[in-house]
Design an enzyme around this catalytic site. Sequence first.
Site, PDB file in Angstrom:
ATOM      1  N   TRP A  57       0.991  -0.755  -0.086  1.00 37.05           N
ATOM      2  CA  TRP A  57      -0.049  -0.127   0.042  1.00 37.05           C
ATOM      3  C   TRP A  57       1.019   1.044   0.142  1.00 37.05           C
ATOM      4  CZ3 TRP A  57      -1.059  -4.372   2.875  1.00 37.05           C
ATOM      5  CH2 TRP A  57      -2.438  -5.100   3.091  1.00 37.05           C
ATOM      6  N   ARG A 108      -3.457   6.110  -2.802  1.00 39.25           N
ATOM      7  CA  ARG A 108      -2.838   5.150  -2.616  1.00 39.25           C
ATOM      8  C   ARG A 108      -1.654   6.178  -3.966  1.00 39.25           C
ATOM      9  NH1 ARG A 108      -4.293  -1.098  -2.951  1.00 39.25           N
ATOM     10  NH2 ARG A 108      -5.636  -0.394  -1.755  1.00 39.25           N
ATOM     11  N   GLN A 122     -14.044   1.608  -2.560  1.00 40.68           N
ATOM     12  CA  GLN A 122     -13.827   0.051  -2.134  1.00 40.68           C
ATOM     13  C   GLN A 122     -14.311   0.423  -2.076  1.00 40.68           C
ATOM     14  OE1 GLN A 122     -10.263  -1.186   0.193  1.00 40.68           O
ATOM     15  NE2 GLN A 122      -8.494  -1.780  -1.704  1.00 40.68           N
ATOM     16  N   VAL A 165      -5.653 -11.705   7.421  1.00 42.55           N
ATOM     17  CA  VAL A 165      -6.194 -12.371   7.312  1.00 42.55           C
ATOM     18  C   VAL A 165      -5.646 -13.989   6.927  1.00 42.55           C
ATOM     19  CG1 VAL A 165      -8.301 -11.875   5.701  1.00 42.55           C
ATOM     20  CG2 VAL A 165      -6.224 -12.059   4.556  1.00 42.55           C
ATOM     21  N   ALA A 209     -13.600 -11.153   5.342  1.00 39.92           N
ATOM     22  CA  ALA A 209     -14.007  -9.851   5.337  1.00 39.92           C
ATOM     23  C   ALA A 209     -13.313  -9.847   4.072  1.00 39.92           C
ATOM     24  CB  ALA A 209     -13.074  -9.336   6.024  1.00 39.92           C
TER      25      ALA A 209
HETATM   26  C1  YSA Z   1      -8.293  -8.188   2.231  1.00 41.82           C
HETATM   27  C2  YSA Z   1      -8.675  -8.984   2.842  1.00 41.82           C
HETATM   28  C3  YSA Z   1      -9.549  -8.542   4.314  1.00 41.82           C
HETATM   29  O1  YSA Z   1      -9.435  -9.065   4.798  1.00 41.82           O
HETATM   30  C4  YSA Z   1     -10.231  -7.680   3.309  1.00 41.82           C
HETATM   31  C5  YSA Z   1      -9.872  -6.769   2.333  1.00 41.82           C
HETATM   32  C6  YSA Z   1      -8.432  -6.780   1.743  1.00 41.82           C
HETATM   33  C7  YSA Z   1      -8.990  -6.081   0.464  1.00 41.82           C
HETATM   34  C8  YSA Z   1      -6.891  -5.217   1.175  1.00 41.82           C
HETATM   35  N1  YSA Z   1      -7.753  -4.127   2.090  1.00 41.82           N
HETATM   36  C9  YSA Z   1      -6.291  -4.951  -0.154  1.00 41.82           C
HETATM   37  O2  YSA Z   1      -6.516  -3.356  -0.681  1.00 41.82           O
HETATM   38  N2  YSA Z   1      -6.497  -5.233  -1.255  1.00 41.82           N
HETATM   39  S1  YSA Z   1      -6.008  -4.756  -3.071  1.00 41.82           S
HETATM   40  O3  YSA Z   1      -4.720  -3.779  -2.336  1.00 41.82           O
HETATM   41  O4  YSA Z   1      -5.581  -5.640  -3.634  1.00 41.82           O
HETATM   42  O5  YSA Z   1      -7.206  -3.760  -3.367  1.00 41.82           O
HETATM   43  C10 YSA Z   1      -8.404  -4.199  -3.838  1.00 41.82           C
HETATM   44  C11 YSA Z   1      -8.517  -4.133  -4.874  1.00 41.82           C
HETATM   45  O6  YSA Z   1      -9.431  -2.665  -4.794  1.00 41.82           O
HETATM   46  C12 YSA Z   1      -8.480  -4.623  -5.718  1.00 41.82           C
HETATM   47  O7  YSA Z   1      -8.094  -5.797  -6.061  1.00 41.82           O
HETATM   48  C13 YSA Z   1      -8.562  -3.394  -7.063  1.00 41.82           C
HETATM   49  O8  YSA Z   1     -10.158  -4.034  -7.392  1.00 41.82           O
HETATM   50  C14 YSA Z   1      -8.871  -2.295  -6.136  1.00 41.82           C
HETATM   51  N3  YSA Z   1      -7.603  -1.942  -6.527  1.00 41.82           N
HETATM   52  C15 YSA Z   1      -6.625  -1.335  -5.474  1.00 41.82           C
HETATM   53  N4  YSA Z   1      -5.737  -0.382  -6.622  1.00 41.82           N
HETATM   54  C16 YSA Z   1      -6.550   0.266  -7.228  1.00 41.82           C
HETATM   55  C17 YSA Z   1      -7.194  -0.098  -7.321  1.00 41.82           C
HETATM   56  N5  YSA Z   1      -8.122   0.253  -8.017  1.00 41.82           N
HETATM   57  C18 YSA Z   1      -8.313   1.072  -9.178  1.00 41.82           C
HETATM   58  N6  YSA Z   1      -7.051   1.688  -8.374  1.00 41.82           N
HETATM   59  C19 YSA Z   1      -6.323   2.150  -7.759  1.00 41.82           C
HETATM   60  N7  YSA Z   1      -4.905   2.268  -7.603  1.00 41.82           N
END
Ligand code: YSA
Length: 241
Positions: A57, A108, A122, A165, A209
């Site tokens: 992140w 981000r 999200q 998780v 989650a």
């Molecule tokens: C994982 C486990 C849990 O128990 C609960 C939540 C999560 C998700 C975790 N918090 C997370 O942020 N995962 S992630 O970085 O892979 O992002 C989740 C989703 O957000 C991605 O699959 C994508 O659909 C979207 N995303 C991430 N970065 C993005 C984005 N969409 C647009 N622009 C970006 N920069």
Amino acid sequence: MEEKRGHYHPLSIVGRDIIRIWSALGFEIATGPEIETEHYNFDALNIPDNHPARDLWDTFWLKSKIKNQKTKIGENLLLRTHTSPMQVRYMENNKPPFAIIVPGKTFRYEATDATHEAQFHQLEGLMVGENINLSNFKAIILKFFEEFFGEKKEIRLRPSYFPFVEPGVEVDLRNPGEKKWLEIMGAGMVHPKVLEDLGINHNKFQGFAFGMGLDRLAMIKYGIPDIRLFYSGDLRLVDQF
Ligand code: YSA
């Protein structure tokens, strides 16, 4: 001259649809702050300082700090990089069983491309109770996708790692017959350490989650090839809705 009528932005339409569907599935809506503390965005999610997973992140840090009421020490502030901090805030104040969703803006510090924006949306989901397992998660998101798209979609669960998780998965989505998968969410079973730190007996209660990208759902639903179009202010796009 005919007056133009106002209308919703595609992301607003998708946001409202999503809330309606999850509400019908019995999930309550919770919202939280976009400016978060380092504690809620990272530490309480089992991502302590210097943990390599923090690199997942890329973060916009704020210059100002906030005084922690208990410790009186200044805490670092940031723009939340995901909606997951609300899992912790909610579990601090509510005892299981519960099922919630948390829609909201996330940020981000990363280069943008067709599927990545620096500000996006999200939707967090959290369901904690007795005998909850990953099959429940799979069944419920398949139902959600069917409702959202009005037709069945193909999904695949890939093993993945998030410190909060165990096990963790990423979920990809595609139209039946299509070749290309689009990653749509991260998910998993809430880590026993996260539950334990919040005073929830992890032998009695388990939960799943997830955090899904709302913009990516909108891209698939409306066939929009580039996420940046949503934020361009180009009326040729938004006037189609
Ligand atoms: C994982 C486990 C849990 O128990 C609960 C939540 C999560 C998700 C975790 N918090 C997370 O942020 N995962 S992630 O970085 O892979 O992002 C989740 C989703 O957000 C991605 O699959 C994508 O659909 C979207 N995303 C991430 N970065 C993005 C984005 N969409 C647009 N622009 C970006 N920069």
